[in-house]
Design an enzyme around this catalytic site. Structure first.
Site, PDB file in Angstrom:
ATOM      1  NE  ARG A   1      31.785 -13.361  36.315  1.00 54.39           N
ATOM      2  CZ  ARG A   1      31.428 -12.076  36.269  1.00 54.39           C
ATOM      3  NH1 ARG A   1      30.764 -11.622  35.230  1.00 54.39           N
ATOM      4  NH2 ARG A   1      31.750 -11.256  37.251  1.00 54.39           N
TER       5      ARG A   1
ATOM      6  CG  ASN B   1      32.957  -9.396  31.388  1.00 51.56           C
ATOM      7  OD1 ASN B   1      32.526  -8.321  30.981  1.00 51.56           O
ATOM      8  ND2 ASN B   1      32.803  -9.795  32.652  1.00 51.56           N
ATOM      9  CD  GLU B   2      34.038  -7.646  35.424  1.00 53.76           C
ATOM     10  OE1 GLU B   2      33.470  -6.587  35.723  1.00 53.76           O
ATOM     11  OE2 GLU B   2      33.804  -8.735  36.009  1.00 53.76           O
TER      12      GLU B   2
ATOM     13  CD  GLU C   1      30.243  -4.959  33.647  1.00 53.31           C
ATOM     14  OE1 GLU C   1      30.131  -5.074  34.895  1.00 53.31           O
ATOM     15  OE2 GLU C   1      30.580  -5.902  32.910  1.00 53.31           O
TER      16      GLU C   1
ATOM     17  CD1 TRP D   1      26.835 -11.403  41.805  1.00 58.25           C
ATOM     18  CD2 TRP D   1      28.364 -12.990  42.161  1.00 58.25           C
ATOM     19  NE1 TRP D   1      27.818 -11.232  40.869  1.00 58.25           N
ATOM     20  CE2 TRP D   1      28.780 -12.194  41.062  1.00 58.25           C
ATOM     21  CE3 TRP D   1      29.181 -14.047  42.559  1.00 58.25           C
ATOM     22  CZ2 TRP D   1      29.960 -12.443  40.358  1.00 58.25           C
ATOM     23  CZ3 TRP D   1      30.362 -14.286  41.858  1.00 58.25           C
ATOM     24  CH2 TRP D   1      30.730 -13.494  40.773  1.00 58.25           C
TER      25      TRP D   1
ATOM     26  CD  GLU E   1      26.265 -10.844  37.520  1.00 60.47           C
ATOM     27  OE1 GLU E   1      27.464 -10.639  37.708  1.00 60.47           O
ATOM     28  OE2 GLU E   1      25.650 -10.385  36.532  1.00 60.47           O
TER      29      GLU E   1
END
Length: 680
Positions: free
Chosen positions: A113, A151-152, A314, A322, A364
């Site tokens: 990602r 996201n992030e 989160e 991971w 994950e």
């Protein structure tokens, strides 16, 4: 300082959920149990681009329509994530120019990602299209209340070196400087014949023989990366404002090379943070026994500096990892609840756990959620259900209330970014930050983090009795004027080695250290040295308390008094500068400035705190052991035990714990990882 808040009277507790990962037969039971656990809000869709657009230009909303309708039947609200953190394979295959690259030009490929770049016009086109389609489709859905952009941002990597990034950086520098002459002066390119004579010669930093690029160019590169990320977020925020005007907008993270304050002020309703306290034990193994997960409170203080009340999008709920990295053990019984109240104590008014159920596939598969693979009850489910019940009763008493602190650690993005590459300054900053946080925690003195920005006012600083600006290497004239007025007006300012010798370009001023801070500090730096194993940091002693010892670290500066109002508080006791000044205090106007020619050790911090007289808000009503953190939001006090052992508290006045309803007086035991929430 931002005054943005979540605008809700009740605390919102929820969870991250991925309906695309699970059989539709599980949805109804999952949402039913969420509601029973006290959850009211769910985040979805931030990684689901392929579900919404399985082929270029063909859109499919049916899966999430059904999922959202099911959540709505159970009374749950939805945060939609824009899925731009995970571009689909058809996009990256057809348009490889959307991919990011390393500084050496090697292109990142599809398979994880955040492998894209913010600069590609092609990627921006596709992001704009999917976000607009989603915003229009879900603008009227009764369950949807808000959006998380991407996201992030800048997670995984905050280096960007694709061809599109080089072009965008060239455009950015041209806008910043206007002429190559001005750029050459700002970057000091006369050194080593680096002078640019055509804009086409300007690139982001690239590999060099000793891996040591131009530091002034590198500082601008980080500014560009931040501006570019904000531009990418703005693209999405503007669409959502236009097509879903009744929904709020946020994004999550707290990652490097991104001015979260500017992004929040310009684009977001509030900031969101992702809290994984067990990261701290991985990053700092030498302090596992002294700070452990308690260290995460300082990261939460950073989030609070962006939004006084914020969302934790989160919250760690289980063991993490991971398949090849970031191994974290399971939270011990009580820790997930403790971490929840840690986030709330520091300003969270909305909190979502990551994640509802542990994934059975993908990178994950070891990043566990509340439920395990088997989907049967476990202790994490029971513990978080307890939190849901508690917040259902007392959440409204906390929401909207401001964190209370009388001392603040000052930061600014120029120094954060410049120190990443500066091997003399970076260890100073980390050592001092750690020492101040630990000492303040042990004394039960809550602390804020305040970023010095163009919008910072004197009133923002005057909220605090004392400010610590430990190693402001870059000190601009504007910030110096503000600090000068703060000290003159009665404040206490504490600074350390390597202060004030650079300008905003990262170039060294040809004036005595500490540069623009010399007036209020009342000293100059006569000599200095980096310390290491062969050149150990000198010992020191206090001059006002029977010559008691004081430790220094990493760097030693020899101070010279320049003002009649300055006095030497400590002197070195070893090395060739033995007997010379290490620590000074200067009366300046109505206030006081301290200067330590070193990194701050815990011993030094405790000594300074003894002498400036900042009291803990625990004084007069409770005596606390070091293992317990005290945090105050309005009239609510949080007592958090980070120890795996029970601890004794001594209440000097009777109080009532809002969580249990128990009346507490005199000696009381707080269980391992226990929490007390007290209204005073």
């Amino acid at each position: 300082m931002s005054t943005k808040s979540l605008g809700s009277d009740s605390f919102q507790l929820g969870v991250c959920y991925y309906p695309e990962h699970w059989s539709e037969q599980l949805w109804d039971d999952d949402f039913r149990r969420m509601k029973e656990m006290g959850f009211s809000i769910v985040r979805v869709a931030e990684f689901a681009w392929t579900i919404f657009e399985p082929e270029d230009g063909r859109f499919a909303f049916d899966l999430f329509d059904r999922a959202l309708d099911t959540a709505h039947r159970h009374g749950l609200k939805i945060i939609m994530g824009t899925p731009t953190a995970t571009p689909p394979a058809w996009l990256t295959h057809r348009y490889p120019e959307v991919l990011n690259a390393r500084p050496d030009g090697v292109v990142y490929r599809h398979g994880q990602r955040r492998h894209y770049n913010y600069s590609s016009p092609v990627y921006r086109f596709y992001c704009e299209r999917i976000v607009r389609r989603m915003a229009r489709h879900y603008s009227e859905h009764p369950a949807v209340v808000g959006w998380q952009i991407d996201n992030e941002l800048n997670c995984e990597t905050n280096d960007f070196h694709s061809d599109a990034d080089h072009i965008a950086f060239r455009q950015w520098t041209r806008k910043q400087y206007g002429t190559l002459d001005k750029l050459n002066v700002a970057w000091g390119t006369v050194f080593w014949s680096q002078t640019y004579t055509d804009w086409e010669q300007v690139f982001l930093t690239r590999p060099t023989p000793s891996n040591s690029p131009n530091p002034h160019q590198l500082l601008d590169e980080k500014r560009f990366i931040s501006d570019n990320a904000i531009s990418f977020a703005r693209l999405q925020a503007d669409i959502i404002r236009e097509d879903a005007p009744n929904h709020w907008v946020t994004t999550n993270g707290l990652f490097g090379r991104l001015d979260n304050h500017e992004m929040t002020d310009e684009l977001l309703n509030f900031f969101s943070y992702d809290s994984y306290p067990q990261f701290s034990s991985l990053e700092d193994p030498d302090h596992r026994e002294s700070l452990r997960d308690r260290k995460w409170s300082l990261s939460l203080s950073e989030s609070r500096s962006v939004s006084p009340q914020f969302c934790v999008m989160e919250q760690q709920s289980g063991p993490g990892g991971w398949v090849n990295q970031m191994e974290m053990p399971a939270p011990r019984p009580g820790q997930a609840r403790l971490w929840t109240y840690q986030s709330i104590a520091h300003g969270a008014d909305m909190l979502l756990y990551f994640r509802w159920r542990t994934a059975t596939m993908g990178t994950e598969i070891y990043w566990h959620g509340i439920n395990d693979y088997h989907n049967r009850p476990n202790r994490r489910v029971r513990e978080i259900a307890q939190v849901g019940e508690e917040l259902g009763r007392i959440g409204s008493l906390i929401t909207g209330k401001s964190f209370q602190a009388s001392i603040a650690l000052l930061e600014d993005y120029d120094n954060v970014w410049d120190s990443e590459f500066d091997v003399w300054v970076r260890p100073l900053r980390w050592k001092s930050r750690d020492s101040w946080h630990k000492a303040l925690q042990e004394r039960h003195i809550p602390v804020d983090v305040v970023y010095m920005r163009e919008s910072t006012t004197l009133e923002d600083l005057q909220r605090y009795e004392a400010l610590v600006y430990a190693h402001a290497t870059i000190l601009t004239t504007e910030r110096a004027a503000l600090l000068d007025a703060y000290v003159k007006g009665g404040g206490t300012l504490i600074m350390g080695a390597r202060t004030g010798y650079k300008d905003q370009r990262g170039q060294c001023r040809m004036i005595p250290f500490p540069g623009l801070a010399a007036d209020w500090c009342g000293i100059t730096v006569e000599d200095f040295t980096l310390c290491n194993a062969n050149y150990p940091a000198a010992g020191a002693q206090w001059n006002d308390s029977g010559l008691s010892p004081l430790s220094t670290a990493i760097f030693n500066e020899v101070l010279s008094v320049e003002s009649e109002t300055a006095e030497i508080m400590a002197t070195y006791t070893s090395e060739y500068y033995s007997g010379q000044a290490a620590l000074s205090r200067n009366r300046y106007g109505q206030g006081t400035a301290w200067y330590l020619g070193s990194a701050f050790t815990e011993e030094a911090v405790h000594g300074i705190l003894d002498r400036i007289g900042i009291a803990s808000p625990a004084e007069g009503w409770v005596e606390l052991p070091k293992q317990v953190e005290l945090a105050i939001r309005g009239d609510i006090a949080f007592l958090l035990n980070y120890s795996q052992e029970p601890v004794q508290l001594n209440f000097l006045q009777p109080v009532t714990d809002l969580l249990s309803g128990n009346r507490l007086s005199e000696l009381s035991e707080l269980s391992p990882y226990g929490v007390l929430v007290i209204q005073r």
